[in-house]
Scaffold this active site. Structure first.
Site, PDB file in Angstrom:
ATOM      1  N   GLY A  11     -14.639 -12.563 -12.926  1.00 52.74           N
ATOM      2  CA  GLY A  11     -13.836 -12.227 -11.345  1.00 52.74           C
ATOM      3  C   GLY A  11     -14.804 -12.787 -10.336  1.00 52.74           C
ATOM      4  O   GLY A  11     -14.993 -11.896  -9.359  1.00 52.74           O
ATOM      5  N   SER A  13     -14.770 -15.272  -8.135  1.00 47.70           N
ATOM      6  CA  SER A  13     -13.914 -16.156  -7.357  1.00 47.70           C
ATOM      7  C   SER A  13     -13.929 -15.507  -5.939  1.00 47.70           C
ATOM      8  O   SER A  13     -13.910 -16.123  -4.908  1.00 47.70           O
ATOM      9  CB  SER A  13     -12.499 -16.702  -7.769  1.00 47.70           C
ATOM     10  OG  SER A  13     -11.873 -15.328  -8.223  1.00 47.70           O
ATOM     11  N   ARG A  14     -13.783 -14.161  -5.943  1.00 39.78           N
ATOM     12  CA  ARG A  14     -13.591 -13.381  -4.731  1.00 39.78           C
ATOM     13  C   ARG A  14     -14.269 -12.157  -4.437  1.00 39.78           C
ATOM     14  O   ARG A  14     -14.747 -11.748  -5.785  1.00 39.78           O
ATOM     15  CB  ARG A  14     -12.092 -13.321  -4.391  1.00 39.78           C
ATOM     16  CG  ARG A  14     -11.213 -14.436  -4.374  1.00 39.78           C
ATOM     17  CD  ARG A  14      -9.647 -13.927  -4.216  1.00 39.78           C
ATOM     18  NE  ARG A  14      -8.989 -13.399  -5.422  1.00 39.78           N
ATOM     19  CZ  ARG A  14      -8.374 -12.248  -5.437  1.00 39.78           C
ATOM     20  NH1 ARG A  14      -8.360 -11.586  -4.442  1.00 39.78           N
ATOM     21  NH2 ARG A  14      -7.801 -11.854  -6.602  1.00 39.78           N
ATOM     22  N   ASN A  89     -17.555  -7.693 -14.077  1.00 40.58           N
ATOM     23  CA  ASN A  89     -16.973  -7.221 -12.563  1.00 40.58           C
ATOM     24  C   ASN A  89     -15.532  -7.421 -12.458  1.00 40.58           C
ATOM     25  O   ASN A  89     -14.772  -6.484 -11.691  1.00 40.58           O
ATOM     26  CB  ASN A  89     -17.669  -8.263 -11.620  1.00 40.58           C
ATOM     27  CG  ASN A  89     -16.980  -8.207 -10.123  1.00 40.58           C
ATOM     28  OD1 ASN A  89     -17.271  -7.390  -9.407  1.00 40.58           O
ATOM     29  ND2 ASN A  89     -16.103  -9.176  -9.901  1.00 40.58           N
ATOM     30  N   SER A 149     -17.001   2.115 -10.500  1.00 42.69           N
ATOM     31  CA  SER A 149     -16.589   2.706  -9.290  1.00 42.69           C
ATOM     32  C   SER A 149     -16.697   4.102  -9.100  1.00 42.69           C
ATOM     33  O   SER A 149     -16.969   4.867  -9.997  1.00 42.69           O
ATOM     34  CB  SER A 149     -14.974   2.423  -9.135  1.00 42.69           C
ATOM     35  OG  SER A 149     -14.505   2.843  -8.152  1.00 42.69           O
ATOM     36  N   TYR A 162      -6.419   4.108 -12.710  1.00 43.51           N
ATOM     37  CA  TYR A 162      -7.583   3.499 -12.477  1.00 43.51           C
ATOM     38  C   TYR A 162      -8.643   4.381 -12.801  1.00 43.51           C
ATOM     39  O   TYR A 162      -9.752   3.877 -13.245  1.00 43.51           O
ATOM     40  CB  TYR A 162      -7.446   3.096 -11.032  1.00 43.51           C
ATOM     41  CG  TYR A 162      -8.433   2.291 -10.617  1.00 43.51           C
ATOM     42  CD1 TYR A 162      -8.615   0.753 -10.840  1.00 43.51           C
ATOM     43  CD2 TYR A 162      -9.383   2.745  -9.767  1.00 43.51           C
ATOM     44  CE1 TYR A 162      -9.826   0.164 -10.337  1.00 43.51           C
ATOM     45  CE2 TYR A 162     -10.708   1.928  -9.243  1.00 43.51           C
ATOM     46  CZ  TYR A 162     -10.539   0.617  -9.357  1.00 43.51           C
ATOM     47  OH  TYR A 162     -11.621   0.023  -9.157  1.00 43.51           O
ATOM     48  N   LYS A 166     -11.827   3.568 -15.319  1.00 42.99           N
ATOM     49  CA  LYS A 166     -13.273   3.414 -14.825  1.00 42.99           C
ATOM     50  C   LYS A 166     -14.334   4.427 -15.508  1.00 42.99           C
ATOM     51  O   LYS A 166     -15.439   4.066 -15.879  1.00 42.99           O
ATOM     52  CB  LYS A 166     -13.092   3.354 -13.562  1.00 42.99           C
ATOM     53  CG  LYS A 166     -12.522   2.145 -12.658  1.00 42.99           C
ATOM     54  CD  LYS A 166     -13.626   0.904 -12.704  1.00 42.99           C
ATOM     55  CE  LYS A 166     -13.034  -0.184 -12.052  1.00 42.99           C
ATOM     56  NZ  LYS A 166     -13.848  -1.409 -12.319  1.00 42.99           N
TER      57      LYS A 166
HETATM   58  P1  NAP Z   1     -10.722  -8.478  -5.894  1.00 41.59           P
HETATM   59  O1  NAP Z   1     -11.200  -9.005  -4.234  1.00 41.59           O
HETATM   60  O2  NAP Z   1      -9.220  -8.063  -6.065  1.00 41.59           O
HETATM   61  O3  NAP Z   1     -11.290  -9.716  -6.722  1.00 41.59           O
HETATM   62  C1  NAP Z   1     -10.911  -9.548  -7.938  1.00 41.59           C
HETATM   63  C2  NAP Z   1     -11.530 -10.594  -8.923  1.00 41.59           C
HETATM   64  O4  NAP Z   1     -11.272 -10.327 -10.296  1.00 41.59           O
HETATM   65  C3  NAP Z   1     -10.936 -11.887  -8.599  1.00 41.59           C
HETATM   66  O5  NAP Z   1     -12.153 -12.850  -8.734  1.00 41.59           O
HETATM   67  C4  NAP Z   1      -9.984 -12.186  -9.680  1.00 41.59           C
HETATM   68  O6  NAP Z   1      -9.862 -13.523  -9.941  1.00 41.59           O
HETATM   69  C5  NAP Z   1     -10.690 -11.540 -10.957  1.00 41.59           C
HETATM   70  N1  NAP Z   1      -9.743 -11.062 -11.980  1.00 41.59           N
HETATM   71  C6  NAP Z   1      -8.681 -10.145 -11.630  1.00 41.59           C
HETATM   72  N2  NAP Z   1      -7.992 -10.106 -12.938  1.00 41.59           N
HETATM   73  C7  NAP Z   1      -9.034 -10.940 -14.010  1.00 41.59           C
HETATM   74  C8  NAP Z   1      -8.650 -11.289 -15.317  1.00 41.59           C
HETATM   75  N3  NAP Z   1      -7.784 -10.543 -15.813  1.00 41.59           N
HETATM   76  N4  NAP Z   1      -9.552 -11.884 -15.767  1.00 41.59           N
HETATM   77  C9  NAP Z   1     -10.743 -12.673 -15.261  1.00 41.59           C
HETATM   78  N5  NAP Z   1     -10.806 -12.299 -13.754  1.00 41.59           N
HETATM   79  C10 NAP Z   1      -9.807 -11.557 -13.007  1.00 41.59           C
HETATM   80  O7  NAP Z   1     -11.509  -7.277  -6.391  1.00 41.59           O
HETATM   81  P2  NAP Z   1     -12.930  -6.503  -5.873  1.00 41.59           P
HETATM   82  O8  NAP Z   1     -12.804  -5.546  -4.764  1.00 41.59           O
HETATM   83  O9  NAP Z   1     -13.907  -7.743  -5.638  1.00 41.59           O
HETATM   84  O10 NAP Z   1     -13.388  -5.656  -7.138  1.00 41.59           O
HETATM   85  C11 NAP Z   1     -14.242  -6.249  -8.182  1.00 41.59           C
HETATM   86  C12 NAP Z   1     -14.540  -5.158  -9.275  1.00 41.59           C
HETATM   87  O11 NAP Z   1     -15.102  -4.174  -8.317  1.00 41.59           O
HETATM   88  C13 NAP Z   1     -13.460  -4.384 -10.035  1.00 41.59           C
HETATM   89  O12 NAP Z   1     -13.813  -4.372 -11.069  1.00 41.59           O
HETATM   90  C14 NAP Z   1     -13.184  -3.461  -8.982  1.00 41.59           C
HETATM   91  O13 NAP Z   1     -12.575  -2.300  -9.799  1.00 41.59           O
HETATM   92  C15 NAP Z   1     -14.578  -2.854  -8.601  1.00 41.59           C
HETATM   93  N6  NAP Z   1     -14.651  -2.037  -7.404  1.00 41.59           N
HETATM   94  C16 NAP Z   1     -14.155  -2.433  -6.283  1.00 41.59           C
HETATM   95  C17 NAP Z   1     -14.194  -1.492  -5.152  1.00 41.59           C
HETATM   96  C18 NAP Z   1     -13.775  -1.945  -3.839  1.00 41.59           C
HETATM   97  O14 NAP Z   1     -13.829  -1.266  -2.842  1.00 41.59           O
HETATM   98  N7  NAP Z   1     -13.439  -3.182  -3.417  1.00 41.59           N
HETATM   99  C19 NAP Z   1     -14.942  -0.191  -5.264  1.00 41.59           C
HETATM  100  C20 NAP Z   1     -15.396  -0.036  -6.405  1.00 41.59           C
HETATM  101  C21 NAP Z   1     -15.060  -0.895  -7.523  1.00 41.59           C
HETATM  102  P3  NAP Z   1      -8.659 -14.502  -9.163  1.00 41.59           P
HETATM  103  O15 NAP Z   1      -9.350 -14.723  -7.739  1.00 41.59           O
HETATM  104  O16 NAP Z   1      -8.560 -15.594  -9.754  1.00 41.59           O
HETATM  105  O17 NAP Z   1      -7.605 -13.832  -8.895  1.00 41.59           O
END
Ligand code: NAP
Length: 261
Positions: A11, A13-14, A89, A149, A162, A166
Site C-alpha cells: 500500500g 501508492s498513497r 502497511n 493503529s 476495524y 487491528k
Molecule cells: P489510504 O490513504 O487509504 O491508502 C491505502 C493504501 O493501501 C493504498 O496504497 C492502497 O492502494 C493500498 N491497499 C488497499 N487495499 C489493498 C490491498 N488489498 N492490497 C494491497 N494494497 C492495498 O490509507 P492510509 O491512511 O495511508 O493507511 C495506511 C495504513 O495505516 C492502513 O493499514 C491503515 O489502517 C493505517 N492507519 C491509518 C491511519 C490514518 O489516520 N490514516 C491511522 C492509523 C492507522 P491503491 O492506491 O492502489 O488503492
C-alpha cells in the site's frame, strides 16, 4: 547503511505507505511499491522516491490474495536479489461506519482479509525468504514492521470490526517477534494516530474539531499527523536504531495514548 538494502512496502501508492517509501529511499533503500488498483498514484510515489535519489519499482498485488502475495515476494527477489525489510502497511477502513449492533459479516470479512490475514501470510512468506538470506555484519537477516493503529486499543463503536482486526495485527507482531528473534529478524509495531490521508479525508471535520478545538483536544501535540511522521519512525527501524528491541510498539500519535487528567 549500505545502499543495497531493499524493502517491500504494501500500500505504498498513497498516504502513509507513500510517506514510508520516501523516507526509506532517503535511507538508501530500494523500494518495491505495492498497490492494488491505483497505478497512477503508484507511479507518482515512485517518481517521488526517485526525486530523493532512491529507486525501486511499482507492483500491483492484492495482499488478501495468496497468489498475489507469492508473486510479489518472487518479484522482489528477482528484482533486488534479497529482501531486507517488509512493511505491512496496506489497509482499508470499513466502507460504511455501522453501529456495532448492525455491523455486517461482509465488512468484517473484507477487513480481516486485507488488514490481518494478508499481512499474516505475507509475513510468513517473507520470513521464509529472509531465513534463506545470509545475515549482515550484525547478524540481521531482516526486519518486519506492522502498521497498526490507535484503534488496536481504542474503542470506536461505529467501526468495531476495524478495531478488532487491528488488535489482531498487534498480536501478530508479538508472535512473529517471538518466533523470529533467534533468526536475526526483529518485528516491530507502529501505531499511528490520526494521520492526514485519503482514509481520513471523509472525517476531516470531525478530527479537526477533536484535535484543534482547544488545548485539551485528543492529542497533546495539537496537529494532524502526516505520512512523513510514520515514515520517519519506519526509517529509524530500517536504519537499525533498535537492534535490541523486538515486538516493540511505537506510538506515532501526537501523544494520543496518554491518559490525562
Ligand atoms: P489510504 O490513504 O487509504 O491508502 C491505502 C493504501 O493501501 C493504498 O496504497 C492502497 O492502494 C493500498 N491497499 C488497499 N487495499 C489493498 C490491498 N488489498 N492490497 C494491497 N494494497 C492495498 O490509507 P492510509 O491512511 O495511508 O493507511 C495506511 C495504513 O495505516 C492502513 O493499514 C491503515 O489502517 C493505517 N492507519 C491509518 C491511519 C490514518 O489516520 N490514516 C491511522 C492509523 C492507522 P491503491 O492506491 O492502489 O488503492
Amino acid at each position: 547503511m549500505t545502499v543495497s538494502k531493499s524493502a517491500l512496502v504494501t500500500g505504498a501508492s498513497r498516504g502513509i505507505g507513500r510517506g514510508i517509501a520516501i523516507e526509506l529511499a532517503r535511507a538508501g533503500y530500494r523500494i518495491a511499491i505495492n498497490y492494488v488498483g491505483n497505478a497512477v498514484a503508484a507511479e507518482e510515489a515512485l517518481a517521488l522516491v526517485r526525486t530523493t535519489g532512491g529507486d525501486g519499482f511499482t507492483m500491483r498485488g492484492d495482499v488478501s490474495v495468496a497468489a498475489d502475495r507469492a508473486r510479489m515476494v518472487a518479484n522482489v527477489v528477482t528484482n533486488f536479489g534479497r529482501l531486507d525489510l517488509l512493511v505491512n502497511n496496506a489497509g482499508v477502513a470499513p466502507n460504511v461506519r455501522a453501529d456495532l449492533l448492525d455491523a455486517g459479516e461482509e465488512s468484517m470479512d473484507r477487513l480481516f482479509a486485507v488488514n490481518l490475514k494478508g499481512p499474516f501470510f505475507l509475513t510468513q512468506l517473507v520470513a521464509k525468504q529472509m531465513l534463506q538470506q545470509n545475515p549482515d555484519a550484525e547478524g540481521f537477516r531482516g526486519r518486519i514492521v506492522n502498521i497498526t493503529s490507535i484503534s488496536a486499543y481504542t474503542s470506536s463503536i461505529n467501526r468495531g470490526d476495524y478495531c478488532v482486526v487491528k488488535a489482531g495485527l498487534a498480536m501478530m507482531t508479538k508472535v512473529f517477534a517471538d518466533r523470529l528473534a533467534g533468526d536475526g529478524i526483529n518485528v516491530y509495531e507502529i501505531r499511528p494516530g490520526v494521520i492526514a490521508t485519503d482514509m481520513t479525508g471523509g472525517v476531516k471535520e470531525k478530527y479537526d474539531k477533536l484535535i484543534l478545538r482547544d488545548e485539551r483536544g485528543i492529542t497533546p501535540i495539537r496537529r494532524w499527523g502526516q505520512p512523513e511522521d510514520v515514515g520517519r519512525a519506519v526509517r529509524a527501524i530500517a536504519e537499525d536504531r533498535f537492534p535490541f528491541s523486538t515486538g516493540a510498539v511505537f506510538d506515532v500519535d501526537g501523544g494520543f495514548h496518554l491518559h490525562r487528567l
